[in-house]
Motif scaffolding. Structure first.
Motif, mmCIF file in Angstrom:
data_model
loop_
_atom_site.group_PDB
_atom_site.id
_atom_site.type_symbol
_atom_site.label_atom_id
_atom_site.label_comp_id
_atom_site.label_asym_id
_atom_site.label_seq_id
_atom_site.Cartn_x
_atom_site.Cartn_y
_atom_site.Cartn_z
ATOM 1 N N SER A 84 0.946 -1.287 -0.013
ATOM 2 C CA SER A 84 0.166 -0.147 -0.001
ATOM 3 C C SER A 84 0.933 1.394 0.135
ATOM 4 C CB SER A 84 -0.872 0.062 1.174
ATOM 5 O OG SER A 84 -1.211 1.285 1.746
ATOM 6 N N ARG A 89 -5.465 -0.468 0.649
ATOM 7 C CA ARG A 89 -6.573 -0.193 1.626
ATOM 8 C C ARG A 89 -7.542 0.936 1.284
ATOM 9 N NH1 ARG A 89 -4.203 1.722 5.965
ATOM 10 N NH2 ARG A 89 -1.997 1.615 5.284
ATOM 11 N N GLN A 94 -11.463 2.975 2.709
ATOM 12 C CA GLN A 94 -11.901 3.199 4.093
ATOM 13 C C GLN A 94 -12.540 2.167 4.719
ATOM 14 O OE1 GLN A 94 -14.617 6.685 3.094
ATOM 15 N NE2 GLN A 94 -13.289 7.065 1.360
ATOM 16 N N LYS A 139 -17.926 4.257 -8.363
ATOM 17 C CA LYS A 139 -16.689 5.320 -7.867
ATOM 18 C C LYS A 139 -15.626 5.037 -8.885
ATOM 19 C CE LYS A 139 -14.494 5.155 -3.326
ATOM 20 N NZ LYS A 139 -15.031 5.023 -2.074
HETATM 21 C C1 BTN Z 1 -11.937 4.493 -0.171
HETATM 22 O O1 BTN Z 1 -12.092 3.741 0.256
HETATM 23 O O2 BTN Z 1 -12.602 5.263 -0.887
HETATM 24 C C2 BTN Z 1 -10.421 5.059 -0.148
HETATM 25 C C3 BTN Z 1 -9.544 4.623 -1.093
HETATM 26 C C4 BTN Z 1 -7.958 5.070 -0.985
HETATM 27 C C5 BTN Z 1 -7.171 4.254 -1.810
HETATM 28 C C6 BTN Z 1 -5.851 4.816 -1.896
HETATM 29 S S1 BTN Z 1 -4.587 4.122 -3.288
HETATM 30 C C7 BTN Z 1 -3.189 4.775 -2.700
HETATM 31 C C8 BTN Z 1 -3.291 4.771 -1.084
HETATM 32 N N1 BTN Z 1 -2.876 3.484 -0.764
HETATM 33 C C9 BTN Z 1 -3.874 2.700 -0.115
HETATM 34 O O3 BTN Z 1 -3.716 1.573 0.328
HETATM 35 N N2 BTN Z 1 -4.714 3.456 -0.079
HETATM 36 C C10 BTN Z 1 -4.794 4.781 -0.763
#
Ligand code: BTN
Length: 224
Positions: free
Chosen positions: A11, A39, A41, A99
């Motif tokens: 991540s 990851r 939310q 989304k």
């Molecule tokens: C959501 O659930 O809407 C949030 C998503 C966020 C994704 C981004 S991708 C770059 C960064 N690294 C991650 O593991 N998550 C965020």
């Protein structure tokens, strides 16, 4: 800000944390071509196959609401020149009901990490999110170099970061969508069904079920 490009990581938010702990100078951004454990939310996963933009911006620690607005607005402004997107309060980037981008803010003691994911060139999504996800390619039929989208996103974050909160809130308020029914999941496990009538600068909510402090809301579940 300094830019770090990597091919693959778990991540980018975790790589960003590792860079902070290793003493990398803030501000910086980490961009990866793929994530194996992206990851989202509420502890959800963010499916991160090649073709998407996975970025984590590290700033000297700022307020979470400011970070959330910077992330959402930067993603919105990056995409709006290509297609009609909207911000679903507080920080989902949608095309219609699907989304196309999301923001995950995480804090360390001295830094704020704004993780921004944008679906750029994905041609398909796995079964589990097929009906709720889309990409720039799926919407427009055109592929774009992910690096081009990343460059725009970085400029947007850098521009917004310079502005004071009042200014970015005003910009956010003009474009954020509060429309539709939702469940507010409150601290302590309480759930409230309502429609949001308005928000203020603290992101506190005036709703059909009363007034709610943003800090008391664990998450907002939108219902269509
Ligand atoms: C959501 O659930 O809407 C949030 C998503 C966020 C994704 C981004 S991708 C770059 C960064 N690294 C991650 O593991 N998550 C965020």
């Amino acid at each position: 800000m300094d830019r770090y490009y990597i091919k693959i990581c778990n991540s980018t938010n975790d790589t960003a944390k590792f860079f902070i702990e290793s003493g990398v100078e803030i501000p910086f951004v980490v961009i990866s071509e793929e994530q194996t454990r992206g990851r989202g939310q509420q502890g959800r996963k963010w499916i991160s196959q090649k073709g998407g933009l996975y970025s984590s911006f590290v700033l000297k620690r700022i307020d979470s609401k400011r970070a959330l607005i910077i992330g959402a607005l930067a993603a919105y402004k990056t995409l709006i020149s290509f297609l009609p997107v909207k911000i679903r309060f507080p920080n989902d980037i949608l095309v219609g009901k699907r989304k196309i981008g999301g923001v995950l803010v995480e804090q360390t003691s001295g830094a704020t990490i704004i993780g921004i994911g944008i679906n750029v060139n994905q041609e398909a999504f796995p079964e589990e999110i097929k009906g709720i996800a889309t990409s720039l390619f799926l919407e427009t039929g055109a592929k774009k170099p992910v690096s081009e989208i990343a460059d725009i996103l970085i400029c947007e974050v850098e521009d917004l970061e310079r502005l004071d909160y009042e200014k970015i809130f005003q910009e956010y308020y003009k474009v954020v969508s509060l429309r539709g029914k939702c469940f507010l999941h409150l601290r302590g496990g309480r759930e409230v069904a309502c429609e949001i009538k308005d928000i203020d600068e603290e992101l506190d909510l005036d709703t059909t079920a009363g007034f709610f402090n943003f800090n008391d809301i664990v998450w907002i579940e939108w219902i269509y």
